[in-house]
Scaffold this active site. Structure first.
Site, PDB file in Angstrom:
ATOM      1  N   ASN A 150       0.856  -1.184   0.000  1.00 25.30           N
ATOM      2  CA  ASN A 150       0.000   0.000   0.000  1.00 25.30           C
ATOM      3  C   ASN A 150       0.892   1.233   0.000  1.00 25.30           C
ATOM      4  OD1 ASN A 150      -1.587   2.224   1.184  1.00 25.30           O
ATOM      5  ND2 ASN A 150      -3.187   0.688   1.355  1.00 25.30           N
ATOM      6  N   HIS A 202      -3.220   0.257  -3.598  1.00 23.34           N
ATOM      7  CA  HIS A 202      -3.331  -0.683  -2.486  1.00 23.34           C
ATOM      8  C   HIS A 202      -2.256  -1.744  -2.669  1.00 23.34           C
ATOM      9  CE1 HIS A 202      -7.801   0.221  -1.367  1.00 23.34           C
ATOM     10  NE2 HIS A 202      -7.152   1.314  -1.698  1.00 23.34           N
ATOM     11  N   GLU A 212      -2.478  -4.960  -3.087  1.00 23.26           N
ATOM     12  CA  GLU A 212      -2.809  -5.901  -4.145  1.00 23.26           C
ATOM     13  C   GLU A 212      -2.643  -5.275  -5.532  1.00 23.26           C
ATOM     14  OE1 GLU A 212      -5.446  -6.879  -0.551  1.00 23.26           O
ATOM     15  OE2 GLU A 212      -4.702  -5.084  -1.541  1.00 23.26           O
ATOM     16  N   CYS A 235     -10.009  -5.509   0.134  1.00 24.47           N
ATOM     17  CA  CYS A 235     -11.177  -4.621   0.166  1.00 24.47           C
ATOM     18  C   CYS A 235     -12.018  -4.889  -1.085  1.00 24.47           C
ATOM     19  CB  CYS A 235     -10.711  -3.166   0.218  1.00 24.47           C
ATOM     20  SG  CYS A 235      -9.896  -2.617  -1.312  1.00 24.47           S
ATOM     21  N   CYS A 286     -10.023  -4.196  -4.344  1.00 29.01           N
ATOM     22  CA  CYS A 286      -9.063  -5.247  -4.684  1.00 29.01           C
ATOM     23  C   CYS A 286      -9.760  -6.584  -4.953  1.00 29.01           C
ATOM     24  CB  CYS A 286      -8.009  -5.364  -3.590  1.00 29.01           C
ATOM     25  SG  CYS A 286      -7.000  -3.846  -3.472  1.00 29.01           S
ATOM     26  N   ASP A 317      -8.400   5.053   4.441  1.00 39.82           N
ATOM     27  CA  ASP A 317      -8.027   3.945   3.559  1.00 39.82           C
ATOM     28  C   ASP A 317      -9.214   3.045   3.252  1.00 39.82           C
ATOM     29  OD1 ASP A 317      -5.737   2.594   2.195  1.00 39.82           O
ATOM     30  OD2 ASP A 317      -6.369   0.931   3.464  1.00 39.82           O
TER      31      ASP A 317
END
Length: 151
Positions: free
Chosen positions: A46, A57, A59, A84, A87, A147
């Protein structure tokens, strides 16, 4: 999932990225993308704070650094935290077959949705991942809420 792969070792690559992000002053979430034999394709963390870019992020950083692949169905995404929705959408869009999650206690994201849509998800419940993010959230609640899109 391939029983010959050491999923904890794959997670350690993502955890190293999370720690690198924290050392840079960012949110400690890391990820890595591997092929089905466990060969690293790309890793990242991140970087929302460091780069001022809300789309970076862990990912997505790992995914971008993996370069183009003909197919992602046989790839394995290791991430220190449950993805999330953003992602999770990336996982579904590119049909990543397996997601290894370090933890889903601090944030459960879209892992149940991924499972419901045929993605193999393994939650390793890593106490090191839990504690790393928990400590960050305790010290930086406003950054964490930003975030995850909370006000």
């Amino acid at each position: 999932m391939d029983q010959n792969l050491d999923y904890h070792a794959l997670l350690q690559v993502a955890l190293g990225e999370a720690k690198a992000g924290l050392a840079e002053g960012g949110i400690p979430i890391g990820a890595a993308l591997f092929d089905r034999e466990g060969k690293l394709l790309g890793k990242g963390h991140n970087r929302r704070i460091q780069d001022g870019d809300p789309s970076i992020h862990g990912e997505t950083d790992a995914f971008r650094k993996s370069g183009r692949q003909k197919s992602y169905r046989q790839t394995i995404l290791a991430t220190t935290l449950a993805p999330c929705w953003y992602c999770s959408g990336l996982v579904r869009q590119f049909k990543i077959g397996t997601v290894i999650v370090g933890e889903s206690i601090n944030f459960s994201g879209g892992i149940e949705w991924l499972r419901e849509n045929g993605v193999e998800v393994m939650d390793l419940n890593s106490q090191e991942c839990v504690q790393l993010l928990r400590d960050f959230i305790t010290a930086n609640p406003e950054i964490w809420n930003e975030d995850i899109g909370e006000e």
